[in-house]
Design a protein around this motif. Structure first.
Motif, PDB file in Angstrom:
ATOM      1  N   VAL A  71       0.946  -1.165  -0.023  1.00 34.14           N
ATOM      2  CA  VAL A  71       0.335   0.062   0.250  1.00 34.14           C
ATOM      3  C   VAL A  71       0.923   0.814   0.424  1.00 34.14           C
ATOM      4  O   VAL A  71       1.897   1.364   1.171  1.00 34.14           O
ATOM      5  CB  VAL A  71      -1.289   0.192   1.728  1.00 34.14           C
ATOM      6  N   VAL A  76      -3.899  -0.051  -3.510  1.00 36.72           N
ATOM      7  CA  VAL A  76      -3.006  -0.399  -3.659  1.00 36.72           C
ATOM      8  C   VAL A  76      -2.361  -0.847  -4.657  1.00 36.72           C
ATOM      9  O   VAL A  76      -2.715  -0.300  -5.568  1.00 36.72           O
ATOM     10  CB  VAL A  76      -4.209  -1.923  -3.547  1.00 36.72           C
ATOM     11  N   ASN A 225      -7.758  -7.563   3.064  1.00 37.59           N
ATOM     12  CA  ASN A 225      -6.742  -6.989   4.560  1.00 37.59           C
ATOM     13  C   ASN A 225      -7.140  -5.282   4.019  1.00 37.59           C
ATOM     14  O   ASN A 225      -7.013  -4.882   5.556  1.00 37.59           O
ATOM     15  CB  ASN A 225      -6.078  -8.310   5.078  1.00 37.59           C
ATOM     16  N   ASN A 226      -6.684  -5.338   3.437  1.00 36.57           N
ATOM     17  CA  ASN A 226      -5.906  -3.572   3.102  1.00 36.57           C
ATOM     18  C   ASN A 226      -7.069  -2.646   2.797  1.00 36.57           C
ATOM     19  O   ASN A 226      -6.778  -2.066   2.697  1.00 36.57           O
ATOM     20  CB  ASN A 226      -4.431  -3.590   2.462  1.00 36.57           C
ATOM     21  N   GLU A 227      -8.349  -2.726   2.066  1.00 37.29           N
ATOM     22  CA  GLU A 227      -8.856  -1.911   1.468  1.00 37.29           C
ATOM     23  C   GLU A 227     -10.464  -1.886   2.005  1.00 37.29           C
ATOM     24  O   GLU A 227     -11.435  -2.156   1.497  1.00 37.29           O
ATOM     25  CB  GLU A 227      -8.723  -2.090  -0.387  1.00 37.29           C
TER      26      GLU A 227
END
Length: 292
Positions: A71, A76, A225-227
């Protein structure tokens, strides 16, 4: 080449068809910007207009996971490998994906089938269902997975045909100068060598598909998991479904690899049998000649 896809449209449009002064505005309003074998000037235009740092050619070929998925500036950055069929022997080429709240940017050197479908106006009929960058990314990944599945299915059909050739009945009952109906001729030594070559090409393709599936399987949980803050629960659910599809394809890939190994061993065994029979025949002929 730079291709763009705006909200409300149904396919990618080449940017070079627009006047030079209209291109920055088109880039700014695009939901998806696709760089296909883009020149340094084209990359500079996209980077300056959208204020994003693109992957360098060297970065696209990184193999470490930390260099392929990360990221940066709330976007991403993803790199996966996809099979390209432009050459006689398919090879894997890297594809860079940069997604944020506003748009998806892709970078590639090959004309992959999964991307080619978006260049056709008949790709979708009716109202487009892609309205956000997250939806665009999910739709693209779903298309990629579908293409991997179709290619594996093609390999399976070819292996079924090869199985019939390898294990064809070698005993042909002849009626006059013709074989009896329904009987197959014995596979010759030359045919077996050709089969080994075909199996080798299919093994290379299956290996490339396995590598591609692994890279796609890696980026999906990373996106989830990140967005979550921009993907939304519906998009996350779609990504999880794609992840399950990839897992099943990896199992399918393993089965095909095992079948190729079995067919290759069987073919080499038949070649060895043919060679031994030929040597026995030559040995008997040599003895007959020696005593005549």
């Amino acid at each position: 080449m730079i291709l763009t896809f705006a909200r409300g449209e149904t396919h990618l449009h080449p940017l070079d068809r627009l006047p030079a002064q209209e291109r920055p505005a088109r880039l700014a309003q695009s939901l998806w910007v696709d760089l296909l074998a883009a020149t340094p000037d084209e990359c500079a235009l996209v980077s300056a207009t959208l204020g994003v740092e693109l992957f360098s050619p060297d970065e696209l070929h990184e193999i470490e996971e930390s260099s392929r998925i990360f990221v940066e500036a709330d976007a991403v950055n993803l790199i996966c490998w996809l099979p390209s069929f432009e050459a006689d022997v398919p090879v894997n080429l890297p594809v860079g994906l940069i997604a944020d709240r506003n748009r998806l940017i892709s970078m590639r050197q090959g004309d992959f089938h999964a991307f080619r479908t978006y260049a056709e106006p008949r790709r979708r009929s009716g109202l487009p269902r892609v309205d956000t960058a997250a939806d665009m990314l999910v739709d693209l990944l779903d298309t990629i997975v579908g293409q991997l599945a179709s290619t594996l299915r093609m390999v399976e059909q070819d292996l079924n045909a090869l199985t019939t050739e390898i294990f064809a009945d070698g005993e042909s009952t002849r009626i006059g100068l013709r074989r009896a109906p329904g009987r197959r001729r014995r596979t010759s030594f030359r045919d077996l060598k050709g089969i080994v070559q075909r199996l080798g090409r299919r093994n290379a393709l299956v290996s490339n598909l396995r590598e591609s599936a692994v890279t796609v399987a890696t980026i999906i949980p990373f996106i989830i998991n990140n967005e979550r803050h921009w993907a939304g629960p519906e998009t996350v659910a779609q990504l999880k479904l794609i992840g399950k599809d990839i897992a099943s394809l990896r199992d399918y890939n393993g089965q095909l690899a095992a079948e190729i190994s079995f067919l290759l061993d069987s073919t080499m065994g038949l070649i060895t049998i043919d060679e031994n029979q030929s040597m026995k025949f030559l040995g008997v002929a040599a003895l007959i000649v020696a005593f005549v």
